[in-house]
Design a protein around this motif. Structure first.
Motif, PDB file in Angstrom:
ATOM      1  N   VAL A 475       0.846  -1.186   0.000  1.00  0.00           N
ATOM      2  CA  VAL A 475       0.000   0.000   0.000  1.00  0.00           C
ATOM      3  C   VAL A 475       0.888   1.245   0.000  1.00  0.00           C
ATOM      4  N   ILE A 476       0.450   2.290  -0.695  1.00  0.00           N
ATOM      5  CA  ILE A 476       1.110   3.599  -0.644  1.00  0.00           C
ATOM      6  C   ILE A 476       0.444   4.391   0.468  1.00  0.00           C
ATOM      7  N   LEU A 477       1.173   4.641   1.532  1.00  0.00           N
ATOM      8  CA  LEU A 477       0.589   5.262   2.724  1.00  0.00           C
ATOM      9  C   LEU A 477       0.390   6.761   2.565  1.00  0.00           C
ATOM     10  N   SER A 478       1.374   7.447   1.983  1.00  0.00           N
ATOM     11  CA  SER A 478       1.240   8.902   1.834  1.00  0.00           C
ATOM     12  C   SER A 478       2.246   9.408   0.805  1.00  0.00           C
ATOM     13  N   GLN A 479       1.998  10.618   0.311  1.00  0.00           N
ATOM     14  CA  GLN A 479       2.901  11.280  -0.609  1.00  0.00           C
ATOM     15  C   GLN A 479       3.103  12.712  -0.155  1.00  0.00           C
ATOM     16  N   THR A 480       4.376  13.191  -0.227  1.00  0.00           N
ATOM     17  CA  THR A 480       4.703  14.542   0.220  1.00  0.00           C
ATOM     18  C   THR A 480       5.086  15.399  -0.980  1.00  0.00           C
ATOM     19  N   ASP A 481       4.454  16.535  -1.120  1.00  0.00           N
ATOM     20  CA  ASP A 481       4.770  17.457  -2.209  1.00  0.00           C
ATOM     21  C   ASP A 481       6.099  18.154  -1.912  1.00  0.00           C
ATOM     22  N   LYS A 482       7.004  18.173  -2.902  1.00  0.00           N
ATOM     23  CA  LYS A 482       8.344  18.732  -2.694  1.00  0.00           C
ATOM     24  C   LYS A 482       8.293  20.216  -2.330  1.00  0.00           C
ATOM     25  N   LYS A 483       7.437  20.971  -2.996  1.00  0.00           N
ATOM     26  CA  LYS A 483       7.436  22.418  -2.837  1.00  0.00           C
ATOM     27  C   LYS A 483       6.632  22.853  -1.623  1.00  0.00           C
ATOM     28  N   THR A 484       5.397  22.371  -1.534  1.00  0.00           N
ATOM     29  CA  THR A 484       4.509  22.841  -0.468  1.00  0.00           C
ATOM     30  C   THR A 484       4.598  22.017   0.813  1.00  0.00           C
ATOM     31  N   LYS A 485       5.264  20.823   0.721  1.00  0.00           N
ATOM     32  CA  LYS A 485       5.365  19.890   1.854  1.00  0.00           C
ATOM     33  C   LYS A 485       3.994  19.356   2.295  1.00  0.00           C
ATOM     34  N   LYS A 486       3.006  19.502   1.440  1.00  0.00           N
ATOM     35  CA  LYS A 486       1.679  18.998   1.749  1.00  0.00           C
ATOM     36  C   LYS A 486       1.654  17.479   1.639  1.00  0.00           C
ATOM     37  N   VAL A 487       1.024  16.809   2.601  1.00  0.00           N
ATOM     38  CA  VAL A 487       0.975  15.355   2.634  1.00  0.00           C
ATOM     39  C   VAL A 487      -0.392  14.880   2.147  1.00  0.00           C
ATOM     40  N   THR A 488      -0.364  13.971   1.150  1.00  0.00           N
ATOM     41  CA  THR A 488      -1.586  13.376   0.622  1.00  0.00           C
ATOM     42  C   THR A 488      -1.683  11.938   1.103  1.00  0.00           C
ATOM     43  N   LYS A 489      -2.781  11.586   1.754  1.00  0.00           N
ATOM     44  CA  LYS A 489      -2.948  10.246   2.298  1.00  0.00           C
ATOM     45  C   LYS A 489      -3.363   9.264   1.202  1.00  0.00           C
ATOM     46  N   LYS A 490      -2.728   8.120   1.184  1.00  0.00           N
ATOM     47  CA  LYS A 490      -3.044   6.993   0.316  1.00  0.00           C
ATOM     48  C   LYS A 490      -3.351   7.380  -1.134  1.00  0.00           C
ATOM     49  N   PRO A 491      -2.333   7.939  -1.832  1.00  0.00           N
ATOM     50  CA  PRO A 491      -2.529   8.216  -3.255  1.00  0.00           C
ATOM     51  C   PRO A 491      -2.635   6.913  -4.047  1.00  0.00           C
ATOM     52  N   THR A 492      -3.221   6.989  -5.237  1.00  0.00           N
ATOM     53  CA  THR A 492      -3.434   5.785  -6.042  1.00  0.00           C
ATOM     54  C   THR A 492      -2.148   5.287  -6.670  1.00  0.00           C
ATOM     55  N   PHE A 493      -1.300   6.201  -7.133  1.00  0.00           N
ATOM     56  CA  PHE A 493      -0.066   5.816  -7.806  1.00  0.00           C
ATOM     57  C   PHE A 493       0.985   6.910  -7.596  1.00  0.00           C
ATOM     58  N   LEU A 494       2.226   6.596  -8.008  1.00  0.00           N
ATOM     59  CA  LEU A 494       3.339   7.539  -7.901  1.00  0.00           C
ATOM     60  C   LEU A 494       4.003   7.731  -9.256  1.00  0.00           C
ATOM     61  N   ASN A 496       7.571   9.733 -11.423  1.00  0.00           N
ATOM     62  CA  ASN A 496       8.987  10.067 -11.237  1.00  0.00           C
ATOM     63  C   ASN A 496       9.145  11.328 -10.393  1.00  0.00           C
ATOM     64  N   GLY A 497      10.099  11.282  -9.475  1.00  0.00           N
ATOM     65  CA  GLY A 497      10.368  12.421  -8.619  1.00  0.00           C
ATOM     66  C   GLY A 497       9.533  12.475  -7.370  1.00  0.00           C
ATOM     67  N   ALA A 498       8.537  11.605  -7.243  1.00  0.00           N
ATOM     68  CA  ALA A 498       7.658  11.632  -6.076  1.00  0.00           C
ATOM     69  C   ALA A 498       8.389  11.166  -4.822  1.00  0.00           C
ATOM     70  N   ILE A 499       8.020  11.751  -3.690  1.00  0.00           N
ATOM     71  CA  ILE A 499       8.522  11.327  -2.381  1.00  0.00           C
ATOM     72  C   ILE A 499       7.323  10.766  -1.615  1.00  0.00           C
ATOM     73  N   ALA A 500       7.415   9.510  -1.192  1.00  0.00           N
ATOM     74  CA  ALA A 500       6.252   8.865  -0.591  1.00  0.00           C
ATOM     75  C   ALA A 500       6.674   7.876   0.479  1.00  0.00           C
ATOM     76  N   THR A 501       5.741   7.579   1.367  1.00  0.00           N
ATOM     77  CA  THR A 501       5.922   6.518   2.364  1.00  0.00           C
ATOM     78  C   THR A 501       5.100   5.319   1.912  1.00  0.00           C
ATOM     79  N   VAL A 502       5.773   4.168   1.796  1.00  0.00           N
ATOM     80  CA  VAL A 502       5.169   2.980   1.194  1.00  0.00           C
ATOM     81  C   VAL A 502       5.396   1.791   2.108  1.00  0.00           C
ATOM     82  N   ARG A 503       4.402   0.898   2.189  1.00  0.00           N
ATOM     83  CA  ARG A 503       4.584  -0.351   2.920  1.00  0.00           C
ATOM     84  C   ARG A 503       4.958  -1.444   1.927  1.00  0.00           C
TER      85      ARG A 503
END
Length: 550
Positions: A475-494, A496-503
């Motif tokens: 599961v993709i737990l969250s994704q962090t936007d590089k510029k705004t540092k906004k965290v998106t919970k459980k995005p569908t996909f990632l 190139n360049g994405a920063i995310a927390t993944v299980r």
């Protein structure tokens, strides 16, 4: 009567020997004389033996008396020897004892010197695009530091000349098999050692071809310092650094695998007449990329012009007439001046197994001791199997030792386990401080080089310390936007360049640690279809650590 019978037998044998001599007389008079002489000697010896072995009791008694006297003389001589030579020991015996003591002292001194060598130890890996000259530079270092004699170099020069590859002879020091020498490409990660007055070094010569990146990863995982070799020849640097070249991927993998200091060695400067313009052009192009990877240009990156073929800039300074603009020292001095990396010595043992083999009947594993201290006789636990073993021997630099500290590449002989109990990726631990073993973990990923959608169910190959395992995205737990540092919970996909927390999940238990606890056991790469698609670090272990072995 017994003596007479023996004499009669002797005469008969002598007669037989004469007859044999006569039959063989065609071979010459010399052979006949030798045969007769041999017969006479044989008869005399047998007669004498019979006389000495007479059957009367008086002779036997006399022999026993002489035997007793001989034994008493032997005891007296032995007693004289024990007194130290003042009464009866010979000068030759004293010299033998002295030589024996000196030999034992040398052996003990050699072992003690290895155990007590306080010079810092560094593991350096040579990385870069294929044909940049990595193996030649490694060979030049070993030759300049006396690890290879001139006679061996002459042999390699002749061999390279016979193959019409005169400039490859130094690379033959590291490239030892015929496939590597025939193609001029390193396949396996070569290993060698050398030392200076200040430090001890282990060289790791990583392959530059994209087909052998997994072997490069194994080498870089053992390193403290990276030497990124780039070619100054026109076209060669651009080929390696542009998209699809290995210069970028090797630098990124080195940072991911824990290389803290990077020396960018601009090789083949003699081909461009040590031109300052070419050196600065390469420097300006590569520096922003290295900064983007996280290397600090002020403290972690150094640039150096050199020629591996001539040795200038490697083990000796470049002549001022050729390179007046250069202020950097030669490579060996630069390495000596580097600070020693921080080591975890006052903690539990962590030694990821790189390989294992049988040596003189004992099971031996090799790897880099990431943390803790190993000593002969201590107990260890092999994770994740929780198999107990005893350290029966240690080797540093192919020399016996009784102790090994963190950062050392060491061969460990183990008692109580067999080869079937060990696999690359297993970890030697202290009994009271075991590493964590899990099948699922949470990691922070930085995505790159994706060719398909990265989502739940995506499968790749995990490279974690010395372990290589298949891995699946749960599961993709969250994704962090590089510029705004906004965290998106459980995005569908990632992308190139994405920063995310993944299980992530693996098929069976693997040895792992949080990045915050043990960096070398908590950082990894993901590869798919021959490319590195993500770099990551372990941030959480949702399952509990297994219970320690009882």
């Amino acid at each position: 009567g017994g003596i007479e019978r023996e004499r009669e037998r002797g005469r008969e044998r002598m007669a037989e020997s004469w007859e044999e001599s006569a039959e063989a007389s065609e071979g010459g008079e010399v052979e006949k004389v030798e045969a007769e002489g041999a017969g006479d000697v044989e008869v005399k010896e047998e007669v004498a033996a019979a006389e000495n072995a007479g059957t009367d009791e008086a002779a036997a008694t006399e022999g026993e008396g002489e035997k007793v006297k001989d034994e008493e003389k032997g005891k007296e001589a032995a007693g004289a020897d024990e007194k130290g030579g003042d009464s009866g020991s010979s000068k030759g015996d004293e010299l033998t004892k002295k030589e024996r003591r000196e030999l034992e002292a040398k052996v003990n001194e050699k072992k003690t010197a290895m155990d007590l060598d306080e010079r810092p130890h560094l593991n350096i890996v040579f990385i870069g695009h294929v044909d940049a000259g990595k193996s030649t530079i490694c060979g030049r270092i070993l030759f300049s530091t006396g690890q290879v004699d001139a006679r061996t170099i002459e042999k390699y020069e002749k061999e390279a000349k016979d193959k019409n590859r005169q400039s490859w002879f130094l690379a033959y020091i590291m490239d030892t098999n015929e496939e590597e020498r025939a193609k001029g490409k390193t396949v396996e990660c070569g290993r060698a050692v050398f030392s200076t007055e200040k430090k001890r070094y282990t060289i790791l010569d990583a392959p530059g071809h994209k087909n052998y990146v997994p072997n490069m990863i194994m080498g870089a995982a053992q390193a403290d310092v990276g030497i990124l070799v780039v070619s100054a020849r026109k076209g060669e640097f651009e080929t390696g650094f542009d998209k699809g070249g290995q210069t970028r991927e090797h630098a990124m993998l080195a940072k991911t695998l824990g290389v803290r200091q990077l020396v960018v060695l601009v090789n083949k400067m003699d081909d461009c007449q040590w031109a300052q313009e070419r050196f600065e052009q390469i420097q300006k192009k590569i520096l922003p990329f290295l900064k983007s990877l996280g290397f600090n240009p002020k403290t972690s990156i150094r640039f150096l012009p050199a020629s591996g073929f001539t040795g200038e800039g490697i083990a000796k300074p470049v002549e001022d007439e050729k390179c007046k603009w250069n202020e950097a020292p030669h490579l060996l001095k630069m390495l000596d001046d580097l600070g020693s990396p921080g080591r975890k010595s006052n903690c539990g043992v962590r030694l990821p197994i790189l390989d294992r083999y049988k040596d003189s009947g004992s099971t031996t594993v090799i790897g880099k001791l990431e943390a803790g201290t190993l000593e002969v006789g201590m107990q260890v636990v092999i994770m994740p199997m929780e198999k107990k073993a005893e350290v029966s021997g240690l080797q540093l630099w192919e020399q016996e030792a009784t102790r090994a500290g963190p950062g050392e590449n060491v061969a460990v002989a183990l008692k109580g386990v067999g080869l079937e109990d060990l696999q690359p990726g297993f970890v030697l631990c202290s009994p009271g401080d075991l590493c964590k073993c899990v099948r699922a973990f949470d990691a922070q990923l930085v995505m790159m080089n994706l060719r398909s959608v990265f989502s739940a169910g995506y499968q790749a190959v995990l490279h974690l310390h010395t372990a290589v395992e298949e891995v699946k995205v749960r599961v993709i737990l969250s994704q962090t936007d590089k510029k705004t540092k906004k965290v998106t919970k459980k995005p569908t996909f990632l992308q190139n360049g994405a920063i995310a927390t993944v299980r992530l999940q693996v098929p069976h238990n693997i040895c792992i640690e949080l990045f915050s606890d043990y960096q070398q056991l908590g950082r990894f790469t993901l590869r798919d279809e021959g490319r590195t698609i993500a770099i990551g670090k372990v941030v959480d272990l949702p399952t509990l650590r297994k219970k320690p072995a009882q």
